[in-house]
Design a protein around this motif. Structure first.
Motif, PDB file in Angstrom:
ATOM      1  N   GLY A  54       0.791  -1.224   0.000  1.00 35.29           N
ATOM      2  CA  GLY A  54       0.000   0.000   0.000  1.00 35.29           C
ATOM      3  C   GLY A  54       0.822   1.272   0.000  1.00 35.29           C
ATOM      4  O   GLY A  54       0.280   2.363   0.199  1.00 35.29           O
ATOM      5  N   LEU A  55       2.137   1.172  -0.258  1.00 36.04           N
ATOM      6  CA  LEU A  55       2.990   2.352  -0.158  1.00 36.04           C
ATOM      7  C   LEU A  55       2.654   3.414  -1.200  1.00 36.04           C
ATOM      8  O   LEU A  55       2.751   4.614  -0.932  1.00 36.04           O
ATOM      9  N   PHE A  56       2.249   2.981  -2.396  1.00 38.39           N
ATOM     10  CA  PHE A  56       1.935   3.955  -3.443  1.00 38.39           C
ATOM     11  C   PHE A  56       0.604   4.666  -3.193  1.00 38.39           C
ATOM     12  O   PHE A  56       0.325   5.696  -3.795  1.00 38.39           O
ATOM     13  N   GLY A  57      -0.181   4.129  -2.299  1.00 42.54           N
ATOM     14  CA  GLY A  57      -1.465   4.754  -1.988  1.00 42.54           C
ATOM     15  C   GLY A  57      -1.490   5.478  -0.660  1.00 42.54           C
ATOM     16  O   GLY A  57      -2.549   5.936  -0.225  1.00 42.54           O
ATOM     17  N   LEU A  58      -0.335   5.627  -0.017  1.00 44.99           N
ATOM     18  CA  LEU A  58      -0.303   6.158   1.352  1.00 44.99           C
ATOM     19  C   LEU A  58      -1.051   7.479   1.539  1.00 44.99           C
ATOM     20  O   LEU A  58      -1.859   7.597   2.462  1.00 44.99           O
ATOM     21  N   PRO A  59      -0.847   8.500   0.696  1.00 38.45           N
ATOM     22  CA  PRO A  59      -1.456   9.799   1.009  1.00 38.45           C
ATOM     23  C   PRO A  59      -2.828  10.024   0.379  1.00 38.45           C
ATOM     24  O   PRO A  59      -3.350  11.142   0.444  1.00 38.45           O
ATOM     25  N   PHE A  60      -3.422   8.978  -0.200  1.00 37.79           N
ATOM     26  CA  PHE A  60      -4.672   9.171  -0.935  1.00 37.79           C
ATOM     27  C   PHE A  60      -5.862   8.550  -0.205  1.00 37.79           C
ATOM     28  O   PHE A  60      -5.717   7.560   0.523  1.00 37.79           O
ATOM     29  N   PRO A  61      -7.056   9.095  -0.424  1.00 32.77           N
ATOM     30  CA  PRO A  61      -8.255   8.563   0.242  1.00 32.77           C
ATOM     31  C   PRO A  61      -8.563   7.130  -0.188  1.00 32.77           C
ATOM     32  O   PRO A  61      -8.245   6.703  -1.303  1.00 32.77           O
ATOM     33  N   GLU A  62      -9.216   6.422   0.694  1.00 20.88           N
ATOM     34  CA  GLU A  62      -9.562   5.030   0.421  1.00 20.88           C
ATOM     35  C   GLU A  62     -10.521   4.907  -0.760  1.00 20.88           C
ATOM     36  O   GLU A  62     -10.518   3.891  -1.460  1.00 20.88           O
ATOM     37  N   GLU A  63     -11.338   5.918  -1.001  1.00 20.99           N
ATOM     38  CA  GLU A  63     -12.305   5.838  -2.099  1.00 20.99           C
ATOM     39  C   GLU A  63     -11.626   5.723  -3.466  1.00 20.99           C
ATOM     40  O   GLU A  63     -12.250   5.293  -4.435  1.00 20.99           O
ATOM     41  N   TYR A  64     -10.353   6.121  -3.557  1.00 21.71           N
ATOM     42  CA  TYR A  64      -9.618   5.996  -4.814  1.00 21.71           C
ATOM     43  C   TYR A  64      -8.594   4.859  -4.762  1.00 21.71           C
ATOM     44  O   TYR A  64      -7.713   4.769  -5.620  1.00 21.71           O
ATOM     45  N   THR A  83       3.114  10.719   6.105  1.00 19.29           N
ATOM     46  CA  THR A  83       3.221   9.261   6.084  1.00 19.29           C
ATOM     47  C   THR A  83       4.051   8.792   4.896  1.00 19.29           C
ATOM     48  O   THR A  83       4.903   7.907   5.017  1.00 19.29           O
ATOM     49  N   LEU A  84       3.771   9.377   3.721  1.00 18.58           N
ATOM     50  CA  LEU A  84       4.544   9.038   2.524  1.00 18.58           C
ATOM     51  C   LEU A  84       6.024   9.297   2.745  1.00 18.58           C
ATOM     52  O   LEU A  84       6.875   8.458   2.413  1.00 18.58           O
ATOM     53  N   CYS A  85       6.363  10.446   3.318  1.00 16.98           N
ATOM     54  CA  CYS A  85       7.768  10.804   3.509  1.00 16.98           C
ATOM     55  C   CYS A  85       8.470   9.873   4.492  1.00 16.98           C
ATOM     56  O   CYS A  85       9.667   9.588   4.341  1.00 16.98           O
ATOM     57  N   LEU A  86       7.745   9.400   5.498  1.00 18.13           N
ATOM     58  CA  LEU A  86       8.325   8.410   6.411  1.00 18.13           C
ATOM     59  C   LEU A  86       8.771   7.163   5.651  1.00 18.13           C
ATOM     60  O   LEU A  86       9.867   6.630   5.868  1.00 18.13           O
ATOM     61  N   ALA A  87       7.907   6.696   4.752  1.00 17.49           N
ATOM     62  CA  ALA A  87       8.233   5.499   3.971  1.00 17.49           C
ATOM     63  C   ALA A  87       9.418   5.757   3.047  1.00 17.49           C
ATOM     64  O   ALA A  87      10.313   4.908   2.905  1.00 17.49           O
ATOM     65  N   ILE A  88       9.448   6.921   2.418  1.00 18.47           N
ATOM     66  CA  ILE A  88      10.537   7.255   1.506  1.00 18.47           C
ATOM     67  C   ILE A  88      11.875   7.288   2.245  1.00 18.47           C
ATOM     68  O   ILE A  88      12.884   6.767   1.761  1.00 18.47           O
ATOM     69  N   GLU A  89      11.892   7.886   3.429  1.00 17.19           N
ATOM     70  CA  GLU A  89      13.143   7.947   4.180  1.00 17.19           C
ATOM     71  C   GLU A  89      13.663   6.554   4.510  1.00 17.19           C
ATOM     72  O   GLU A  89      14.856   6.265   4.350  1.00 17.19           O
ATOM     73  N   GLU A  90      12.784   5.677   4.968  1.00 18.51           N
ATOM     74  CA  GLU A  90      13.235   4.339   5.360  1.00 18.51           C
ATOM     75  C   GLU A  90      13.755   3.550   4.163  1.00 18.51           C
ATOM     76  O   GLU A  90      14.744   2.817   4.270  1.00 18.51           O
TER      77      GLU A  90
END
Length: 388
Positions: free
Chosen positions: A51-61, A70-77
């Motif tokens: 689900g990393l590519f969908g981190l900052p987007f609403p569940e409806e999409y 949240t996205l940036c946390l994943a990118i840093e790691e």
């Protein structure tokens, strides 16, 4: 205003999950992909399943309902282990999917976002041109609306476009001149071009200094036609749109630079504890200790900078200056830490089998992409009222 950037339990859980994935899945495999200049499709598919590519987007999409922090946390790691994988996520989300989420019609969002959020497809952002560089306003690519067919006809060239030629690339969002304003300046709009559209030619991958396991190519458009409803956002607002996208993207690049800087610390600490010279580990020498301590200090402050900018963005506060500060500082920190980590490793730091060699070669582009260090200094000065 709160400056407390401690992670919530949910954020910390995500960080730990991505950290484990980076070390257990990415680290053992990425060196071979990097050496062979191959795109790591299976790793990217696993990131999509997480689900990393969908981190900052609403569940409806099809997203995860998170935010940009949240996205940036994943990118840093991810970048602590490898920048090619990190930039594929960064560009796929902040440059590929985010413009559609920010400016797309409901139909465009529902058509494109689910695939982009799942990682089953990638999007690219066609902005930079061979003669443009930092002067993105000097766009020469053109798009005219053919009234007879109801299609945009696009002509021009884009360069250095990440994620533009993979087997799973679904679209490229292209900036193009669509007319002239009353003062004679170019009217720039943004148009979605699906992959495989006739008239779109995707060149072979560049031979790059770093980011060798990511996809970067030149694109050319020769009477490339797409339907009129592929206009993204308001006609003539493309310039303003991509400026906002770049402002946000600089925070993500800062997180990636911070990850690389921290990865240099991780590798240097591990090496200094095991590498012996003159009868003891080199980490027992104060010269090495101080060098690594300075590296840790720089990585820590870079993290503070991007978290501050991301927190401002999420809260809906002005963040443009803070994004430039974070991008400028962290990218220069990444280059410095990569150089110092190579020095700690000595001759082995010059061998590609060691991660710090990749980090050294991956770091320099961070001072260039999504706004050079010179552009960031210009933007910071302008925010301070020092108009040029």
């Amino acid at each position: 205003m709160s400056t407390d950037h401690r992670l919530s339990p949910e954020h910390e859980e995500l960080r730990r999950t991505v950290e484990a994935f980076a070390h257990d899945v990415v680290a053992p495999k990425i060196g071979e992909f990097w050496e062979q200049h191959e795109f790591p499709y299976e790793i990217i598919r696993e990131m999509g399943r997480m689900g990393l590519f969908g981190l900052p987007f609403p569940e409806e999409y099809g997203g995860m309902g998170g935010d940009y922090f949240t996205l940036c946390l994943a990118i840093e790691e991810l970048a602590r282990v490898d920048s090619s994988v990190a930039v594929t996520l960064e560009a796929g989300v902040s440059l590929g999917a985010m413009p559609i989420f920010r400016y797309g019609t409901e139909e465009q969002k529902r058509r494109w976002l689910p695939g982009l959020c799942s990682g089953e497809s990638l999007g690219a952002f066609g902005l930079t041109e061979p003669g443009g560089g930092s002067d993105a306003g000097a766009t020469r690519t053109t798009a005219r609306l053919d009234e007879a067919t109801g299609e945009w006809v696009i002509n021009g060239t884009k360069c250095f476009i990440t994620n533009s030629g993979t087997d799973i690339t679904a679209l490229i969002t292209v900036t193009a001149v669509t007319g002239r304003k009353p003062d004679g300046s170019p009217e720039i709009s943004t148009i979605i071009v699906p992959s495989g559209t006739p008239g779109l030619t995707v060149a072979a991958p560049y031979s790059k200094v770093g980011w060798n396991a990511s996809d970067t190519r030149e694109l050319s458009f020769s009477d490339c036609r797409v339907p009129a409803d592929h206009l993204l956002g308001e006609k003539g607002r493309g310039y303003a749109q991509f400026l906002q996208i770049l402002d946000e993207g600089r925070i993500a690049i800062s997180a990636m630079a911070t990850g690389l800087a921290q990865g240099c610390v991780d590798e240097s600490v591990a090496y200094a504890k095991t590498r012996e010279a003159f009868g003891r580990p080199i980490g027992a020498n104060q010269a090495i200790q101080f060098k690594i301590a300075d590296m840790e200090m720089r990585a820590h402050m870079a993290r503070v900078a991007w978290r501050d900018a991301a927190s401002r963005l999420v809260r809906g506060e002005p963040f443009k200056k803070e994004a430039s500060i974070a991008k400028l500082y962290s990218s220069e920190v990444a280059v410095t830490n990569a150089r110092e980590a190579t020095q700690v490793h000595g001759g082995y730091g010059f061998m590609n089998e060691y991660p710090v060699a990749r980090m050294w070669r991956d770091s320099k582009i961070l001072e260039i992409g999504e706004g050079t260090s010179e552009v960031q200094r210009m933007l910071i000065a302008r925010d301070l009222g020092l108009a040029g």
